[in-house]
Design a protein around this motif. Structure first.
Motif, short mmCIF file in Angstrom:
data_model
loop_
_atom_site.label_atom_id
_atom_site.label_comp_id
_atom_site.label_asym_id
_atom_site.label_seq_id
_atom_site.Cartn_x
_atom_site.Cartn_y
_atom_site.Cartn_z
N LEU A 105 -4.71 -155.39 -14.31
CA LEU A 105 -3.59 -157.09 -13.90
C LEU A 105 -3.48 -156.88 -15.75
O LEU A 105 -2.56 -157.39 -15.35
CB LEU A 105 -4.20 -157.81 -13.15
CG LEU A 105 -3.30 -158.78 -13.24
CD1 LEU A 105 -1.90 -158.97 -12.73
CD2 LEU A 105 -4.22 -159.58 -11.92
N LEU A 106 -4.51 -156.49 -16.52
CA LEU A 106 -4.59 -157.34 -17.84
C LEU A 106 -3.92 -156.79 -18.78
O LEU A 106 -2.79 -156.68 -19.48
CB LEU A 106 -6.14 -156.99 -18.43
CG LEU A 106 -7.04 -158.58 -17.73
CD1 LEU A 106 -8.93 -158.12 -18.52
CD2 LEU A 106 -6.65 -159.47 -18.53
N SER A 107 -3.73 -154.74 -17.71
CA SER A 107 -2.79 -153.58 -19.17
C SER A 107 -1.80 -154.54 -18.52
O SER A 107 -1.03 -154.62 -19.80
CB SER A 107 -3.47 -152.53 -18.15
OG SER A 107 -4.51 -151.77 -18.65
N PHE A 108 -1.07 -155.10 -17.96
CA PHE A 108 0.26 -154.55 -17.02
C PHE A 108 0.76 -155.93 -18.02
O PHE A 108 1.70 -155.97 -18.93
CB PHE A 108 0.71 -154.64 -16.17
CG PHE A 108 1.58 -155.99 -15.31
CD1 PHE A 108 2.79 -155.00 -15.34
CD2 PHE A 108 1.84 -157.28 -14.61
CE1 PHE A 108 4.43 -155.17 -15.02
CE2 PHE A 108 3.23 -157.76 -14.42
CZ PHE A 108 4.29 -156.68 -14.40
N LEU A 109 -0.78 -157.78 -17.49
CA LEU A 109 0.01 -158.87 -18.58
C LEU A 109 -0.21 -158.46 -20.39
O LEU A 109 1.41 -158.46 -20.26
CB LEU A 109 -1.07 -159.60 -18.45
CG LEU A 109 -0.79 -160.89 -19.11
CD1 LEU A 109 0.07 -161.99 -19.24
CD2 LEU A 109 -1.92 -161.41 -18.72
N VAL B 102 -13.49 -154.10 -8.49
CA VAL B 102 -13.08 -155.21 -8.77
C VAL B 102 -12.20 -154.82 -10.21
O VAL B 102 -11.51 -155.96 -10.34
CB VAL B 102 -14.15 -156.13 -8.62
CG1 VAL B 102 -12.86 -157.64 -8.82
CG2 VAL B 102 -14.28 -156.44 -6.78
N VAL B 103 -13.65 -154.60 -10.78
CA VAL B 103 -13.57 -154.46 -12.22
C VAL B 103 -12.04 -153.22 -12.44
O VAL B 103 -11.10 -153.55 -13.93
CB VAL B 103 -14.60 -153.70 -13.01
CG1 VAL B 103 -14.13 -153.92 -14.60
CG2 VAL B 103 -15.51 -155.57 -13.36
N VAL B 104 -11.56 -152.35 -12.21
CA VAL B 104 -10.55 -151.71 -12.03
C VAL B 104 -9.51 -151.94 -11.81
O VAL B 104 -8.29 -152.33 -12.73
CB VAL B 104 -10.62 -150.37 -11.56
CG1 VAL B 104 -9.80 -149.53 -11.81
CG2 VAL B 104 -12.21 -149.24 -12.09
N PHE C 118 -22.78 -151.53 -6.74
CA PHE C 118 -21.45 -151.20 -7.81
C PHE C 118 -20.52 -150.41 -7.41
O PHE C 118 -19.59 -151.15 -8.70
CB PHE C 118 -22.97 -150.12 -8.71
CG PHE C 118 -22.01 -149.56 -9.65
CD1 PHE C 118 -22.58 -150.38 -10.91
CD2 PHE C 118 -21.95 -148.04 -9.88
CE1 PHE C 118 -22.27 -149.69 -12.54
CE2 PHE C 118 -20.92 -148.45 -10.81
CZ PHE C 118 -20.69 -147.59 -11.98
N LEU C 119 -20.22 -149.65 -7.19
CA LEU C 119 -18.98 -149.26 -6.61
C LEU C 119 -18.00 -150.45 -5.86
O LEU C 119 -16.83 -150.08 -6.45
CB LEU C 119 -19.07 -148.29 -4.86
CG LEU C 119 -18.25 -147.87 -4.19
CD1 LEU C 119 -17.26 -146.60 -5.61
CD2 LEU C 119 -18.22 -147.12 -3.46
#
Length: 590
Positions: free
Chosen positions: A245-249, A238-240, A232-233
């Motif tokens: 990266l999505l937020s920056f994009l 990886v999700v974070v 889970f950790l």
């Protein structure tokens, strides 16, 4: 004729649903001295879960005649072959050293027993639908001096049953092979063996509703908890990173590009590659019928997976519920054929409203044809070995009837519904030019193989620890009884496949490469290639041996990973499709 076919379809569907009830937790109540059903099932080597044989293939004590239990479709597919034994375990009736039979073992039978003992053969039985296991014998090595070694083979001639009860219900049962009753079969000479058994009944406060919980305790072991925690950790890390990266994009780079486009800044527009191909990005892709069939099959398998999770959460599917999982798979796959037909025809209507039939037909063979081909080969191998995994002729006929009389009509029904009530023809935001724009030479990070590798590696790295637990459950004797953790892992896998698919599609479009359709599918589905590669590593590190186990392992692992390829490829494509429609709809057209 149509009425007859409809009647047959209804009867087959009801047969599948009735098959659900078999093998569930028994609610039978008994009085002292009542007969409690006991069935012997199968034998096989401990480390080869697919290599199982009928119980009486070995020279055990057998009744005359042997009565075979009528089994459901799921039980047959699972390799269960339940038959009547000589053991008599009546409710609350203790027994001590009861003679089961006297048997004279021939030299060939002794050789067979020695071979099975060397492979750690176990036997399996069911008592009031509760599973129990035991070993056939043991091997000992005696050393004389420093060099010579003599191996001793022993069979257990006495079996102890310890049964737990509460009021009038059977709660649990264990079997123990008594080490004090050993018969030496090291020599290939005929011997007489007396087989005996004992039964002891013990009162417990456990309720019958929770009697299957003990089979799930293995998943609560501290080591297993630690593995789930690290898994889970790892997934969250990886999700974070992907979310960052999505937020920056979206929040910075892409938002600025859309703002410059809406302001009509021509200088800025030319610098952004994805804006230059708006007349080509919605061009009808190559092999559109195959692409639509891919999406239909992937959507069907996705819904099938979600339905299985729902059944697991409601307690409908649980460990050692004979044949329930496979019966559920057959039934749900049959019913969701409507989804495959509907999705294929509906998506095809985006581009061509008159040729959906080919997409629907391809959806009907995209997964079933490879499945039937591999299963036919594996079934031939199982028949050669005489294993219980070999499907009887009657079962093969039933499967063919289910596919032809249920799957295909449901698929066609979905195609009709998709054609009539599906999505309307898609209108691209800009006119599509007759000749496609030439794709410039791409940088190394925009090339197909690199993007496929990256698109598969990121989601795989997030679920690899939990994938190991899944393989250990499917191809070992560990019990995976944490549907919540598995569901969370599956949702993370879906999220990562969609997110990475969007990122890679944006990178591709920024390089003025408008052929994104099939690449988005391959980037998302490549995670399944990594999973199959990990399956190869898992096999090499396991103790599985023999051609039968080898063929079954790689055959069924290939089918599992192929199904995941279809699901994850579909998810990546749909995420990319929605992303592209959004950004090009936001572009101000001149």
């Amino acid at each position: 004729m149509a009425r007859f076919l409809l009647t047959v379809q209804v009867l087959l569907t009801l047969t599948l649903w009735i098959g659900f009830g078999s093998g569930s937790v028994s609610s039978n109540s008994y009085n002292a001295g009542d007969h409690v059903p006991l069935f012997v099932n199968k034998v096989g080597p401990l480390h080869n879960p697919s290599e199982t044989y009928q119980y009486y293939d070995l020279p055990f004590c057998r009744p005359e005649p042997v009565i075979e239990k009528k089994e459901t479709l799921g039980e047959v597919l699972n390799g269960d072959r339940l038959m009547s034994p000589l053991y008599k375990l009546k409710f609350r009736e203790d027994k001590t050293d009861v003679v089961l039979c006297h048997k004279r073992l021939t030299s060939s039978q002794i050789a067979r027993l020695r071979d099975t003992i060397a492979q750690d053969f176990y036997f399996q039985m069911y008592y009031d639908d509760l599973p129990l296991w035991g070993f056939i014998g043991k091997v000992e090595g005696d050393y004389f001096g420093q060099v010579e070694k003599h191996t001793k083979y022993y069979i257990f001639s006495h079996l102890k049953f310890n049964v737990l009860y509460n009021a009038d219900r059977v709660i649990g049962i264990n079997s123990f092979s008594d080490p004090n009753h050993l018969v030496d079969i090291s020599e290939s000479t005929e011997i007489d063996v007396q087989f005996t058994y004992s039964v002891s009944w013990n009162l417990t406060s456990e309720q019958s509703e929770t009697r299957m919980d003990k089979y799930s305790l293995a998943s609560l072991h501290p080591i297993s908890k630690k593995i789930h925690f690290f898994s889970f950790l790892n997934s969250i890390t990886v999700v974070v990173l992907v979310i960052g990266l999505l937020s920056f994009l979206f929040m910075r780079h892409l938002k600025n590009e859309l703002r410059s486009s809406s302001n009509g800044d021509e200088e800025e527009k030319k610098e952004v590659g994805w804006k230059l191909i708006q007349s080509d990005v919605f061009r009808c892709p190559r092999n559109i019928s195959l692409l639509c069939a891919f999406l239909g099959t992937g959507t069907q398998l996705l819904i099938l997976t979600i339905a299985l999770f729902a059944l697991a959460f409601t307690g409908f599917i649980y460990p050692y519920n004979r044949g329930m999982l496979l019966t559920s798979l057959v039934t749900i796959y049959t019913l969701t054929s409507v989804v495959a037909g509907y999705t294929s025809a509906s998506f095809h209507s985006h581009f061509d409203g008159n040729k959906q039939k080919r997409s629907v037909r391809l959806a009907g063979i995209l997964y079933p044809v490879p499945f039937f081909m591999i299963v036919s080969i594996l079934n031939t191998v199982a028949i050669t070995y005489g294993a219980t995994a070999a499907l009887p002729f009657g079962t093969i006929v039933i499967i063919i009837l289910i596919y032809t009389l249920l799957n295909i009509p449901f698929l066609m029904l979905g195609g009709v519904l998709g054609n009539r009530f599906g999505l309307l023809e898609f209108q691209p935001p800009s006119a599509i030019k007759r000749n496609p724009r030439e794709i410039p030479t791409q940088n190394w990070y925009r090339r197909k193989l690199y993007q496929m590798f990256l698109g598969g590696l990121v989601p795989f790295s997030a679920v690899v620890l939990e994938l190991h637990q899944l393989y250990a459950s499917l191809w070992g004797f560990k019990i995976y009884t944490s549907p919540g953790i598995m569901l969370l892992t599956f949702l993370l896998l879906i999220f990562l496949s969609a997110s990475v698919g969007v990122i890679l599609t944006y990178i591709q479009l920024s390089g003025e490469d408008h052929e994104w359709w099939w690449r988005s599918i391959s980037c998302g589905g490549f995670t399944a290639i990594f999973m199959y590669g990990y399956g190869v590593l898992f096999y090499l590190r396991s103790e599985m041996t023999g051609f039968l186990q080898l063929s079954f392992y790689f055959g069924y692992t290939a089918l599992l990973c192929y199904a995941l390829f279809l699901v994850l490829g579909t998810i990546s494509f749909l995420a990319s499709w929605m992303f592209i429609r959004h950004i090009y709809r936001s572009v101000k057209l001149e």
